[in-house]
Design a protein around this motif. Structure first.
Motif, short mmCIF file in Angstrom:
data_model
loop_
_atom_site.label_atom_id
_atom_site.label_comp_id
_atom_site.label_asym_id
_atom_site.label_seq_id
_atom_site.Cartn_x
_atom_site.Cartn_y
_atom_site.Cartn_z
N TRP B 19 0.85 -1.18 0.00
CA TRP B 19 0.00 0.00 0.00
C TRP B 19 0.89 1.24 0.00
CZ3 TRP B 19 -0.75 4.36 2.83
CH2 TRP B 19 -1.94 5.04 2.60
N GLU B 338 10.35 0.41 9.75
CA GLU B 338 9.01 0.27 10.34
C GLU B 338 8.00 -0.28 9.36
OE1 GLU B 338 8.56 1.02 13.48
OE2 GLU B 338 9.56 2.88 14.06
N LYS B 341 4.72 -2.24 9.74
CA LYS B 341 3.50 -1.61 10.29
C LYS B 341 2.54 -1.13 9.21
CE LYS B 341 5.75 -0.17 14.57
NZ LYS B 341 6.53 0.90 15.19
N ILE B 342 2.99 -1.12 7.96
CA ILE B 342 2.12 -0.64 6.88
C ILE B 342 0.84 -1.46 6.84
CG2 ILE B 342 1.86 -0.34 4.38
CD1 ILE B 342 4.90 0.06 4.21
N LYS B 344 -0.56 -3.11 9.13
CA LYS B 344 -1.39 -2.84 10.30
C LYS B 344 -2.29 -1.61 10.07
CE LYS B 344 -0.64 -1.76 15.19
NZ LYS B 344 0.41 -1.44 16.17
N ILE B 345 -1.68 -0.54 9.58
CA ILE B 345 -2.45 0.69 9.46
C ILE B 345 -3.41 0.62 8.28
CG2 ILE B 345 -0.97 2.17 8.01
CD1 ILE B 345 -1.39 4.35 10.23
N LEU B 349 -8.08 0.84 6.94
CA LEU B 349 -8.57 1.83 5.95
C LEU B 349 -9.81 1.33 5.21
CD1 LEU B 349 -5.20 3.11 4.44
CD2 LEU B 349 -6.71 4.31 5.99
#
Lengths: 349, 349
Positions: B19, B338, B341-342, B344-345, B349
């Motif tokens: 993403w 990091e 964590k993409i 995860k966030i 969405l």
């Protein structure tokens, strides 16, 4: 409201430090840079309209910005927009406005101010300006507004003044952007304030100062007498401007005049000179990210300043202390501590 | 070219780690993620067409991606796009493709591979696959391609094999994503390779393996006999898929089969599983920024990966080791370290 109170808003700058929000086509003063719903120019005009009749507020800008100025201030008359045919510094801008206002009202008292600063405590501002306009109405003085320094900022000019109990103090000297050591001494001494770039005087006092200290420039604009406030005004300005000296009012008048005074005030002022200076004026999320933009998400990101269109989805992960700005087709990502380099790189664009 | 050589490209994934380039509507395999002018699927198809007749390459994907698959591979027949009505893991996908190919050619030898990996040494790849197809044509084996590990990567699966002088080694065991200590031991031992997720077998060997190791699934797809390669095929698949077990070919077959072998190779492979893994495959500027996008400028910025549209002007100042990706109306700025964590966030969405 004092019927002799006039405002002059200087709105001709390019604001290159705020790229990519601010571009030569659409500089900082025309931007809603704080996300308040108003451009800085609109905020400035509204602020002044509490002090001067709205039809006595003049905007001096570049010919290039005539239309955007009229669009952003739809209530004003065409004659309130003064257009310079080319970029000169603040002295010619103020000389022009002063001759024009003097032609209308020989008892005019004028507040001259930048178009792109922030003032958060409006009632204090109103009080200070009203008091200053009264002083200017009765005394032959050149007043400048000093700001109580809260930190040894090296980005501001400093005013050294004679400490008395009076509201208005005699100015001893001006110092442009000092180094940190000097700035620390200034702040500690208690008799220095920041130079806000705002001036108050009656038309005759500043006219006299031009005549004495910038006599050539005074002569140039004096030749326009009879043309100000007529259809011949713009043609005259277009003709006189190219030969005007490119000099600031500070350097040309204020640093030399004998009758200068300062009134020190604290009305939540910032010159918004850098992205960093916006930080504290923008709403922050839990990670201390100052966000303008409705769809900005952050995860383990701290201390960033983000300025993007409301419809833009931005996800920041692990990013610290950056400036993230998107405008049109351009994106800037810059470490806060490096922002003095923005000007450098954008000059090449 | 071997007329019994068939390809199966698995192209149903979502690629959520990429993403905002990769979205559920337009996942990784359909994107020109390396800026080469071809999507990963197009690259994979082209690579396989050196090994199998182009009309013997099947793409198994989700119904959602039928049109984009046909658009990206305009030369193929509709019958070469196999559409799953819902997401299942790789075992049902391979069972479906195998029944379909078996119906056409009982002597077929099949290469099954992901659609979104990078292979830079094509001639080595061609050689290894040709050799493997020959092995599969004459032996009842389930072949997997192992990659010589160059570092103790904890993001890959590992294959432990019996070391011999032969090209094909017996597989002892598979280990999914080990911890760093274990990965280091594996690499040091010399008898582990990375699992590339590519398989080669003849249709009968894998059919037998399904019958033995996933008998229920085998039975489900066997009921479709007579419908494969007819107009009834899609309706049958739509009906059988919902009740299929959601299981990978690795877990369902490869970890249990007795006749599995590995051929180890080094053909410049990467699974391009993370933005970080793209870094070395993208042209870099002087500051070691890997840039896709024609108008990206950097000043004192190092080690970033930037993937933006060609027309986007991006200025990076003082930024280090970040992933900067813009796609459509979304912008990601993420510290490389990091990036796990993409996912995860973006799930939110």
């Amino acid at each position: 409201m004092d019927s002799h109170a006039y405002g002059v808003i200087m709105a001709g700058g390019i604001g290159s430090r705020f790229w990519p929000m601010s571009t030569e086509d659409h500089p900082k003063q025309f931007i809603d840079i704080l996300g308040t719903g108003q451009s800085l120019l609109q905020q400035t005009f509204e602020r002044l309209s509490n002090i001067c009749p709205a039809d006595q507020i003049y905007i001096v800008t570049n010919e290039q910005y005539r239309e955007i100025t009229k669009k952003q201030l739809p209530g004003i008359n065409d004659s309130q927009v003064l257009c310079e045919p080319m970029r000169r510094n603040t002295a010619p801008c103020i000389a022009y406005a002063n001759f024009k206002i003097m032609d209308l009202d020989s008892k005019a008292n004028v507040l001259v101010c930048p178009s792109d600063h922030l003032i958060t405590k409006e009632s204090v501002f109103n009080e200070v300006i009203s008091q200053s306009l009264k002083q200017a109405a009765t005394k032959d003085v050149l007043l400048t507004i000093g700001i109580k320094p809260s930190r040894p900022d090296t980005g501001y000019g400093y005013i050294n003044y004679e400490k008395t109990n009076a509201a208005f103090s005699k100015v001893i000297s001006f110092t442009e952007k000092p180094d940190l050591e000097t700035a620390k001494k200034f702040v500690a001494s208690g008799d220095y304030s920041w130079n806000s770039g705002m001036f108050i005087w009656n038309v005759n006092s500043i006219d006299k100062a031009f005549r004495e200290l910038l006599p050539e420039m005074h002569l140039q604009f004096e030749k326009g007498k009879g043309k100000y406030n007529t259809e011949a005004e713009q043609a005259f300005i277009n003709q006189v401007y190219p030969s005007c000296e490119n000099i600031s009012i500070d350097y040309g008048i204020m640093e030399k005049a004998g009758n200068r005074q300062v009134i020190n005030a604290d009305f939540g002022w910032s010159d918004l000179g850098t992205w960093g200076s916006l930080y504290e004026h923008i709403p922050q999320d839990q990670g201390g990210n100052a966000l303008i933009g409705k769809k900005v998400m952050s995860l383990d990101a701290r201390g960033n300043i983000v300025h993007v269109p409301n419809e833009k989805l931005v996800v920041m992960i692990g990013l610290d202390d950056c400036i993230v700005v998107e405008h049109g087709n351009a994106l800037l990502i810059c470490k806060k501590e490096e922002e003095q380099k923005i000007k450098k790189i954008t000059e090449g664009l």
